[in-house]
Design a protein around this motif. Sequence first.
Motif: not given
Length: 397
Positions: A187-193
């Motif tokens: 899996g991948i976790q992507i934070p953005y603002r």
Amino acid sequence: MFEVAPFYHFNEANYDSLATDQPISTTWHQRSNYVGAQGDAHLQLGPNNLSGGLYSFYQAEDDLYGLQVNDGSAPNIPNTQSNANAGLVEFYISDHLRVNRWITLLGGMRFSIFHAGLNESAAYPRLGATVEIPRLHWVLRGFYGHFFQPAPIETVSSDFLNYVTGQSGQNAFTPLPSERDEEHQFGIQIPYRGWILDVANVKNRVNNFLDHANVGESNVYFPIAVDGALVRAWEMTLRSPQIARVGQFHLTYSNQIAEQRGNVIGGFTCSIPTDPACNLGPDYTPVDHDQRNTLNTGFTAKLPTHTWFSTNVYYGSGFVNGLAGANQGPYNGAYLPAHTTFDISAGHSIGENWRIEGNILNVTNHRILLDNSITIGGFHYNDPRMISAQLRYRFHF
């Protein structure tokens, strides 16, 4: 840090039909006693987070089964009693190694020894890793592991069906093989603002798939073991930051395919083993509660004066149609129709101690057929509109 948790569990379930029930009157009693303990130890040693533990229980089970055939279509099965014992010992070791600020590794082994009608043992590894990409702060993760699930101590044997249908055999109990799973996920976790997007893929391949099956078109069902199963899923969650200082948005979506393959290898099977219908072959078929697409989304708002308001929309693409191709009922396809429901809830705090809440589930009172399989669940629909209220007071102790 050391933790020890002893436990005792008692379970009893009795099914007693009226002696005059048509076409059959069934008696099915089961009583189980469990006693055991779980102990864990954790040690922080430099970059290593070490842990180990022991889990064990002893189980004593009493079963009784009998069948009175009131329409004369088959001979009666006299009440037959069985007593069975089982014991499980499992211990594990694992380590979370923080290589540096961005990389963490996981490794471990779990050992299982299970003594019941069948004596089984397993030594299964678990491996994993998480990697954070500098500056972007994206987190990649992966895992591979094996799992051992002890089976119920016993179930009704295939001789049971032979006896009911007038073939050779007697009513008897038989053990089940335990389930063995091989799972991998990434899996991948992507934070953005302030937004967080998480995407994961899971695949679980199962041998000796533990399930249940009903006898004919009845609600009498027993544990069985199927040759194999395969569960594959893509899952996504999206969560927002505080929007306009009012509330948060959430969305969860899953695309999951749950299938099984092969014959029943434990428990009662076809009454005539030479019947071609008993050879189910190597192809995968959906399990009875396979629903490919599931979605939950909504918004939670924090309003002035300690008030909050929340909404949620649930969507499902439809479970497997138990009457597919039978030309019975309104649905003849492989899956039941898609369905959507809408829920709302709200609450208000009064001072520090009082809080009032209200919930409305299935606001539109939309009724849908969830299951028409011939199992213990049988035909059933979702719940109608449900309204509830709650008043809470917090004591200062």
